[in-house]
Design a protein around this motif. Structure first.
Motif, PDB file in Angstrom:
ATOM      1  N   LYS A 173      -0.444 -44.151 -41.506  1.00 15.93           N
ATOM      2  CA  LYS A 173      -0.814 -45.338 -40.715  1.00 15.93           C
ATOM      3  C   LYS A 173      -0.587 -46.614 -41.534  1.00 15.93           C
ATOM      4  CE  LYS A 173      -4.630 -47.191 -37.856  1.00 15.93           C
ATOM      5  NZ  LYS A 173      -5.338 -48.290 -38.493  1.00 15.93           N
ATOM      6  N   ALA A 174      -0.989 -46.572 -42.800  1.00 13.66           N
ATOM      7  CA  ALA A 174      -0.804 -47.742 -43.657  1.00 13.66           C
ATOM      8  C   ALA A 174       0.678 -48.075 -43.795  1.00 13.66           C
ATOM      9  CB  ALA A 174      -1.433 -47.487 -45.025  1.00 13.66           C
ATOM     10  N   ALA A 175       1.483 -47.029 -43.963  1.00 13.13           N
ATOM     11  CA  ALA A 175       2.926 -47.255 -44.105  1.00 13.13           C
ATOM     12  C   ALA A 175       3.478 -47.900 -42.828  1.00 13.13           C
ATOM     13  CB  ALA A 175       3.637 -45.937 -44.398  1.00 13.13           C
ATOM     14  N   ARG A 176       3.050 -47.374 -41.687  1.00 10.81           N
ATOM     15  CA  ARG A 176       3.519 -47.932 -40.412  1.00 10.81           C
ATOM     16  C   ARG A 176       3.129 -49.393 -40.269  1.00 10.81           C
ATOM     17  NH1 ARG A 176       1.440 -43.205 -38.215  1.00 10.81           N
ATOM     18  NH2 ARG A 176      -0.371 -44.297 -37.361  1.00 10.81           N
ATOM     19  N   GLU A 177       1.925 -49.704 -40.734  1.00  5.06           N
ATOM     20  CA  GLU A 177       1.411 -51.063 -40.531  1.00  5.06           C
ATOM     21  C   GLU A 177       1.692 -51.979 -41.718  1.00  5.06           C
ATOM     22  OE1 GLU A 177      -2.705 -50.572 -39.419  1.00  5.06           O
ATOM     23  OE2 GLU A 177      -2.207 -49.325 -37.678  1.00  5.06           O
ATOM     24  N   ASN A 178       2.526 -51.478 -42.641  1.00  3.53           N
ATOM     25  CA  ASN A 178       2.899 -52.294 -43.803  1.00  3.53           C
ATOM     26  C   ASN A 178       1.715 -52.768 -44.632  1.00  3.53           C
ATOM     27  OD1 ASN A 178       5.719 -52.378 -43.849  1.00  3.53           O
ATOM     28  ND2 ASN A 178       5.691 -53.692 -42.019  1.00  3.53           N
ATOM     29  N   VAL A 179       0.711 -51.915 -44.713  1.00  6.32           N
ATOM     30  CA  VAL A 179      -0.429 -52.229 -45.573  1.00  6.32           C
ATOM     31  C   VAL A 179      -0.190 -51.595 -46.943  1.00  6.32           C
ATOM     32  CG1 VAL A 179      -2.912 -51.925 -45.926  1.00  6.32           C
ATOM     33  CG2 VAL A 179      -2.014 -52.352 -43.615  1.00  6.32           C
ATOM     34  N   THR A 180      -0.313 -52.379 -47.980  1.00  7.98           N
ATOM     35  CA  THR A 180      -0.090 -51.869 -49.343  1.00  7.98           C
ATOM     36  C   THR A 180      -1.381 -51.276 -49.883  1.00  7.98           C
ATOM     37  OG1 THR A 180       1.521 -53.609 -49.702  1.00  7.98           O
ATOM     38  CG2 THR A 180       0.674 -52.494 -51.658  1.00  7.98           C
ATOM     39  N   LEU A 181      -1.276 -50.077 -50.435  1.00  2.00           N
ATOM     40  CA  LEU A 181      -2.451 -49.392 -50.988  1.00  2.00           C
ATOM     41  C   LEU A 181      -2.309 -49.250 -52.503  1.00  2.00           C
ATOM     42  CD1 LEU A 181      -2.716 -46.524 -48.342  1.00  2.00           C
ATOM     43  CD2 LEU A 181      -3.980 -48.690 -48.365  1.00  2.00           C
ATOM     44  N   GLY A 182      -3.377 -48.793 -53.138  1.00  5.32           N
ATOM     45  CA  GLY A 182      -3.367 -48.585 -54.585  1.00  5.32           C
ATOM     46  C   GLY A 182      -2.226 -47.682 -55.038  1.00  5.32           C
ATOM     47  N   VAL A 183      -1.985 -46.618 -54.291  1.00  2.00           N
ATOM     48  CA  VAL A 183      -0.893 -45.705 -54.682  1.00  2.00           C
ATOM     49  C   VAL A 183       0.454 -46.417 -54.671  1.00  2.00           C
ATOM     50  CG1 VAL A 183      -1.947 -43.501 -54.109  1.00  2.00           C
ATOM     51  CG2 VAL A 183      -0.872 -44.833 -52.293  1.00  2.00           C
ATOM     52  N   ASP A 184       0.622 -47.343 -53.719  1.00  2.00           N
ATOM     53  CA  ASP A 184       1.880 -48.106 -53.692  1.00  2.00           C
ATOM     54  C   ASP A 184       1.980 -49.003 -54.923  1.00  2.00           C
ATOM     55  OD1 ASP A 184       2.400 -47.079 -51.072  1.00  2.00           O
ATOM     56  OD2 ASP A 184       0.978 -48.559 -50.288  1.00  2.00           O
ATOM     57  N   ARG A 185       0.853 -49.633 -55.253  1.00  3.20           N
ATOM     58  CA  ARG A 185       0.881 -50.532 -56.410  1.00  3.20           C
ATOM     59  C   ARG A 185       1.110 -49.753 -57.706  1.00  3.20           C
ATOM     60  NH1 ARG A 185      -3.379 -53.080 -53.198  1.00  3.20           N
ATOM     61  NH2 ARG A 185      -4.911 -51.824 -54.318  1.00  3.20           N
ATOM     62  N   LEU A 186       0.521 -48.551 -57.743  1.00  6.09           N
ATOM     63  CA  LEU A 186       0.723 -47.715 -58.935  1.00  6.09           C
ATOM     64  C   LEU A 186       2.198 -47.376 -59.108  1.00  6.09           C
ATOM     65  CD1 LEU A 186      -0.408 -46.025 -61.290  1.00  6.09           C
ATOM     66  CD2 LEU A 186      -0.729 -44.142 -59.679  1.00  6.09           C
ATOM     67  N   LYS A 187       2.839 -47.001 -58.007  1.00  3.31           N
ATOM     68  CA  LYS A 187       4.255 -46.649 -58.067  1.00  3.31           C
ATOM     69  C   LYS A 187       5.058 -47.834 -58.597  1.00  3.31           C
ATOM     70  CE  LYS A 187       5.454 -43.874 -54.663  1.00  3.31           C
ATOM     71  NZ  LYS A 187       5.737 -43.643 -53.213  1.00  3.31           N
ATOM     72  N   LYS A 188       4.711 -49.001 -58.107  1.00  2.00           N
ATOM     73  CA  LYS A 188       5.449 -50.191 -58.513  1.00  2.00           C
ATOM     74  C   LYS A 188       5.196 -50.545 -59.987  1.00  2.00           C
ATOM     75  CE  LYS A 188       7.156 -54.363 -56.407  1.00  2.00           C
ATOM     76  NZ  LYS A 188       6.982 -55.491 -55.509  1.00  2.00           N
ATOM     77  N   MET A 189       4.053 -50.110 -60.502  1.00  2.00           N
ATOM     78  CA  MET A 189       3.675 -50.451 -61.884  1.00  2.00           C
ATOM     79  C   MET A 189       4.378 -49.549 -62.895  1.00  2.00           C
ATOM     80  SD  MET A 189       1.844 -52.756 -63.351  1.00  2.00           S
ATOM     81  CE  MET A 189       0.756 -53.379 -62.040  1.00  2.00           C
ATOM     82  N   MET A 190       4.996 -48.489 -62.414  1.00  2.00           N
ATOM     83  CA  MET A 190       5.634 -47.534 -63.321  1.00  2.00           C
ATOM     84  C   MET A 190       6.963 -48.092 -63.836  1.00  2.00           C
ATOM     85  SD  MET A 190       3.748 -44.984 -63.785  1.00  2.00           S
ATOM     86  CE  MET A 190       2.249 -44.255 -63.102  1.00  2.00           C
ATOM     87  N   PRO A 191       7.350 -47.829 -65.078  1.00  2.00           N
ATOM     88  CA  PRO A 191       6.571 -47.132 -66.097  1.00  2.00           C
ATOM     89  C   PRO A 191       5.511 -48.053 -66.682  1.00  2.00           C
ATOM     90  CG  PRO A 191       8.632 -47.884 -67.045  1.00  2.00           C
ATOM     91  CD  PRO A 191       8.649 -48.290 -65.590  1.00  2.00           C
ATOM     92  N   GLN A 192       4.377 -47.470 -67.049  1.00  2.00           N
ATOM     93  CA  GLN A 192       3.306 -48.287 -67.616  1.00  2.00           C
ATOM     94  C   GLN A 192       3.510 -48.459 -69.118  1.00  2.00           C
ATOM     95  OE1 GLN A 192       0.130 -46.034 -65.546  1.00  2.00           O
ATOM     96  NE2 GLN A 192      -0.504 -48.019 -64.742  1.00  2.00           N
ATOM     97  N   CYS A 193       2.873 -49.484 -69.649  1.00  2.00           N
ATOM     98  CA  CYS A 193       3.111 -49.877 -71.045  1.00  2.00           C
ATOM     99  C   CYS A 193       2.661 -48.775 -72.010  1.00  2.00           C
ATOM    100  CB  CYS A 193       2.361 -51.167 -71.338  1.00  2.00           C
ATOM    101  SG  CYS A 193       2.518 -51.686 -73.057  1.00  2.00           S
ATOM    102  N   ALA A 194       3.608 -48.299 -72.803  1.00  2.00           N
ATOM    103  CA  ALA A 194       3.304 -47.203 -73.727  1.00  2.00           C
ATOM    104  C   ALA A 194       2.403 -47.662 -74.873  1.00  2.00           C
ATOM    105  CB  ALA A 194       4.593 -46.611 -74.276  1.00  2.00           C
ATOM    106  N   PHE A 195       2.520 -48.913 -75.274  1.00  2.00           N
ATOM    107  CA  PHE A 195       1.609 -49.417 -76.315  1.00  2.00           C
ATOM    108  C   PHE A 195       0.173 -49.327 -75.814  1.00  2.00           C
ATOM    109  CE2 PHE A 195       5.611 -51.710 -77.153  1.00  2.00           C
ATOM    110  CZ  PHE A 195       5.789 -51.415 -78.487  1.00  2.00           C
ATOM    111  N   GLY A 196      -0.015 -49.771 -74.575  1.00  2.00           N
ATOM    112  CA  GLY A 196      -1.349 -49.702 -73.994  1.00  2.00           C
ATOM    113  C   GLY A 196      -1.821 -48.266 -73.890  1.00  2.00           C
ATOM    114  N   GLU A 197      -0.930 -47.376 -73.487  1.00  2.00           N
ATOM    115  CA  GLU A 197      -1.340 -45.977 -73.313  1.00  2.00           C
ATOM    116  C   GLU A 197      -1.674 -45.304 -74.630  1.00  2.00           C
ATOM    117  OE1 GLU A 197       1.589 -44.141 -70.683  1.00  2.00           O
ATOM    118  OE2 GLU A 197       0.238 -44.616 -69.019  1.00  2.00           O
TER     119      GLU A 197
END
Lengths: 643, 643
Positions: free
Chosen positions: A21-45
């Motif tokens: 439903k979120a995808a249909r309605e173009n609502v961005t969720l945490g999982v979408d933001r996580l995907k976009k954040m990849m790869p995450q900073c290895a120094f931080g990790e």
């Protein structure tokens, strides 16, 4: 991957529907933001990024020819230890704040300044008072309550160096002596927090071991000024939970009702909403609703379910999805784990997003400051927002989609409740059935599975698969926090869960106990002990078991696991359980891998110091295997059979 | 670049010699590590990196098409504000810890439990007590001291919500009312620190404005539970500084003496070393030394110089270079700004590196825990380490190279001392000469130049060049912290400095004041007010001036500048001066440029709220120009002449 425990078996179809439903309605969720954040900073990790002064930011890559020390000369061992301590401090401060708020409320109750609240559980008050050395005979409830509150507040004030009241009152003797020997007896939670921030600032502590000791001490702050007083004082004010069966998952939302989703942690506000929902139901009917339906998301879900039997909505990563149903009229939040992104989703669905705590705000939310002295007025005001939103939702014909996903769960397994259930088997020695089953190997061991649903691991059903594997090996599970939502939705928190998941021996024990207790069904294989702060109950249970057997807690065949942790609170809780001598499994990997010292300490040295040990493993089968191996080695050390 | 103020004019030849020695001997210094660390992480520099939960690390690049929100939905505005608040909390916790230690010591003195210490300045005790509303007539010194100590500790304990004692006692009325209106009256420093850590943890405060208000409140914690009580209590215990001329720069080291370099911040330990250096001089002579020479590095240099007239060695970035001389027998440290890398350099030169505070350790250091109750014993023990090291140094023929770099400076300009000096001009109204000079424009304005020597900017002589430019424009400078070392070594802190650097009008004023005060020379153009915590004195002076004129502090033609700041303490001090309504110039750039909200608030909105404003500028001429422009606009608003 084991097919039987593959992710599809556990995936909540409700989640899937709402993701779509979120995808249909173009609502961005945490999982979408996580995907976009990849790869995450290895120094931080790796934990080797330092922003603690303005000669930096510094960062150390252990694998290249770049700098090996920060500008000030801090080694990766120092940088990692400081960052970890700051995280533990963020967590312990959160729990300390939670408990302190309850202490202040109990103080107001005692002074007659919080008319909306009272001491609901006098027995708990008396037992806590007795442990604190407070005289109770011939005194009024409020007089005793005032003293208990003052003792709690004293642990944030004393400057005399004596150990905190709550440590002296609540630590088992063996552990107290161990902590005294190791310099872990904290005196004042706030001094400790101040000093942790101070020592991690530029040019202070440069001794990794000293810094790690400070993290263990921060664990002590978390437990003894946070978790334990939070549980004790909540029980006193709201009543100690007893067993009850409640509804979980999306089906707790009722389309025709004014749906109020409480999200956060402290029962102070949410308990009043639950109370007033009944009292002003007529107003909701007047607006065309069937009534007011207060349900809980995240830990307040645990609090509302376990104390009041309210609908047990979802874990923190599902807060977005509950909003996506379009049927939530108000999401009312207090503190902790409230994703800032929720407000945007609320806006799309005419949901009123209401903040109630002065230090947890959002510029796009409605703010109703919940002053306990005005609790009834505020609760009414908030619920009326919900009723108004319901009218708007109906008028605007907001598209509602409530997934047909429902579950039941047994909750309310406080230590007091468990002892009471077990008394049906052996009134003289209620813990005997558990101790005997542990001794014989019918229960191989026990694991506290706690914490969050981390979007990084959620898609692998990390928690469910690890839990299934442990149960199959006759390991009993106790849970707190959002893990409860995960496991309840997958059916682990019922007698049927025992039949489905428990190994043969464990099944027999739980069936016998369930029958003896008159439940007419097996005890669930996963016992719901409450919210995050109720990790104190797990510790209390361990203390009771170890005390009954006459050994140290670190000698028990038990472990803790936060298989999908997210928060700094998990860091400080974990630090406490390390101080208490427990194996702590965590995933995702803690930010310590940039420090050889930390790895050596947490995996090799610590077991011979406190008995604690860290296990890092993101694969559920391997995590279960590591935990089982630890349980077996503890059994071996106690010369218990290894079935 | 202006030739007259070019870096070579200010570069300390001693620094250069020792940099070369380090290069020859393959010793790595902070500047080398900084070079290797370049380029530094731009996410960190913008403030848009978040490690506050384990869904991250998240980072936002405002310039690309990557993610614009963290996984939780936090915007760069939220991320920047949270990171800034945590930094301010690290700083305020450091200052609170510093003050709290002094409060505990004063309490022990009052109870007769710290025989090595006493109330040295009864007049200051009585004045502080009077401001706190403590009855003093007919009471013993210790009775009053005990009450003062308890009032200080109460500001870390109260749960009643009333403003801190130190705010009520020390805030000017106009500022108190402003802060009350703006919700900046903090009640309990420790509650505030706990709540700051809590609200910045995942899923709490998502309102940038609310978070920035919290940073201003953290500034209040810094000043009123840190700086001010630290200064007040230090003055009571160690005596309020009075004017004295001391030696600065490398020449304070004496090759034939046992050289003890104290490094850190709190006079508790260092004062005892200074005292015992004389008492056991015979032991040093017996070891072949001329005596024991206690000198101070970093802020303890300020404390020792301003209170006891000890040799004023160097700033924090020179601590490495002082060790490079090969002539330091013991570097004795307490807390803050102690680079971990120092121990390695000490090792190369047979210097004993001695830590004294339980939360500031180094695995390669000797630890002598400095318990004030055993102060005399500990001081002797530490000095004997120095004597033993001296013998080793002589035996091993360690190569010594003490640069021939020396300077004098006038120090001890507490507000009390300044008023006393000015009383020679006008006994009835001591501030009149300053107020008149400000009114006429002979003094255009005043700037507090404070903070650190940042290796990132040090090579540009940022501080000296900016100071010269301000002085040339008849702006009086007051200083605290390591900036004093920078400016003293460059000759700014003497009457000759006035002749060399001050504009004609300022020169005339300072010459007249110096003559009237019987100094036989002009007052220096840069007045040394003490260590970092003595920024409280700058604030007291501003309060006195504003009070005398009858305006708000924010209306004065003044500014603050931390032209090479390093520490989190600078963040919290700066936050206080923003709350107090002062223009705060900083370099390097604070980590706020990833947040449009922060930029708008700090540069545009804040001036109309508190009166405070941030100026970011790394070029000394442009920084001076920005400050001058601000001073002129404040003069204009007060209808003062603009010469």
């Amino acid at each position: 991957m084991d097919d039987k425990t593959g992710p599809t078996d556990y995936a909540n179809p409700g989640d899937r529907d709402l993701f779509l439903k979120a995808a249909r309605e173009n609502v961005t969720l945490g999982v979408d933001r996580l995907k976009k954040m990849m790869p995450q900073c290895a120094f931080g990790e790796l934990g080797t990024c330092c922003i603690l002064c303005y000669m930096g930011p510094c960062r150390i890559d252990p694998f290249d020819n770049g700098p090996k020390l920060g500008v000030c000369g801090a080694s990766p061992d120092v940088i990692v230890a400081r960052n970890f301590l700051r995280a533990a401090t963020g967590g312990a401060s959160s729990h300390a704040g939670h408990a302190r708020e309850l202490a202040l409320l109990l103080h107001e109750i005692a002074e007659g300044k919080a008319p909306g609240y009272a001491v609901r559980d006098e027995a708990k008050l008396l037992s806590v008072a007795a442990r604190l050395g407070i005289r109770t005979d011939g005194r009024t409830v409020n007089a005793v309550a005032g003293d208990v509150a003052r003792k709690a507040l004293e642990d944030f004030a004393r400057q005399d160096g004596r150990p905190m009241n709550w440590i002296r009152a609540r630590a088992p003797r063996k552990e107290y002596e161990k902590w005294e020997r190791l310099g872990l007896l904290v005196s004042n939670a706030h001094n400790e927090i101040e000093t942790a921030m101070h020592r991690t600032s530029m040019g202070n502590d440069a001794d990794p071991q000293n810094l790690w000791v400070a993290s263990l001490r921060m664990g002590m702050v978390d437990n003894f000024s946070g978790l334990m007083p939070a549980t004790d004082l909540s029980d006193i004010i709201f009543g100690t939970p007893g067993p009850k069966v409640v509804s979980a998952n999306y089906a707790v939302i009722k389309e025709g009702s004014v749906n109020i989703a409480c999200h956060g942690h402290n029962p102070i506000m949410a308990s009043k909403l639950a109370e007033w929902a009944d009292k002003i139901e007529e107003e909701a009917r007047g607006a065309g609703a069937d009534g007011i339906n207060v349900v809980g998301v995240c830990c307040i879900g645990n609090e509302l379910a376990t104390r009041f039997g309210a609908g047990y909505a979802g874990h923190l990563a599902q807060a977005e999805l509950f909003l996506m149903t379009g049927a939530i009229d108000a999401m009312v939040v207090d503190m902790q784990c409230i994703w800032p992104g929720l407000v945007e989703i609320a806006k799309c669905h005419k949901t009123r997003f209401i903040t109630t705590v002065p230090f947890v705000r959002n510029p796009d939310a409605i703010h109703v400051e919940f002053d306990p002295a005005m609790a009834d007025d505020r609760a009414r005001e908030i619920l009326r927002h919900g009723i108004a939103a319901f009218k708007e939702r109906k008028a605007a014909k907001v598209r509602v989609q409530i997934p047909d996903a429902s579950a039941k769960m047994l909750t309310g397994i406080s230590v007091e409740a468990l002892v009471s259930v077990l008394s049906a088997v052996n009134a003289e020695d209620p813990l005997a059935p558990i101790v005997d089953a542990l001794a014989s190997g019918d229960i191989l061991g026990a694991v506290g599975v706690v914490g969050c649903p981390n979007p990084k691991l959620r898609y692998t059903s990390m928690t469910e698969r690890m839990a299934a594997e442990l149960l199959r090996n006759n390991v009993l599970i106790v849970t707190t926090g959002c893990v409860n939502h995960i496991l309840a939705q997958a059916g682990f928190l019922t007698g049927e869960g025992t039949l489905k998941y428990a190994g043969e021996k464990l099944k027999k024990v739980l069936t016998a106990l369930g029958n003896a207790a008159g439940l007419g069904a097996p005890l669930p294989p996963v016992l719901h002990m409450g919210s995050c702060v109720d990790n104190s109950r797990i510790y209390d249970l361990l203390a009771a078991l170890a005390g009954r057997i006459g050994i140290e807690i670190s000698q028990l065949p038990v472990a803790g696991s936060a298989p999908e942790f997210i928060t700094e609170k998990a860091i400080s809780i974990g630090s406490f359980f390390l101080a208490a001598g427990i194996l702590v499994h965590v995933a995702p990997p803690p930010r310590v891998f940039g420090s050889p010292f930390a790895i050596g300490l947490l995996t090799e040295k610590l077991p011979s110091i406190t008995g604690g040990k860290v296990l890092v493993e993101t694969d559920p089968s391997r995590a279960a295997a590591g935990i089982l191996s630890h349980i077996r080695s503890k059994r071996q050390a106690q010369r218990l059979p290894l079935p």
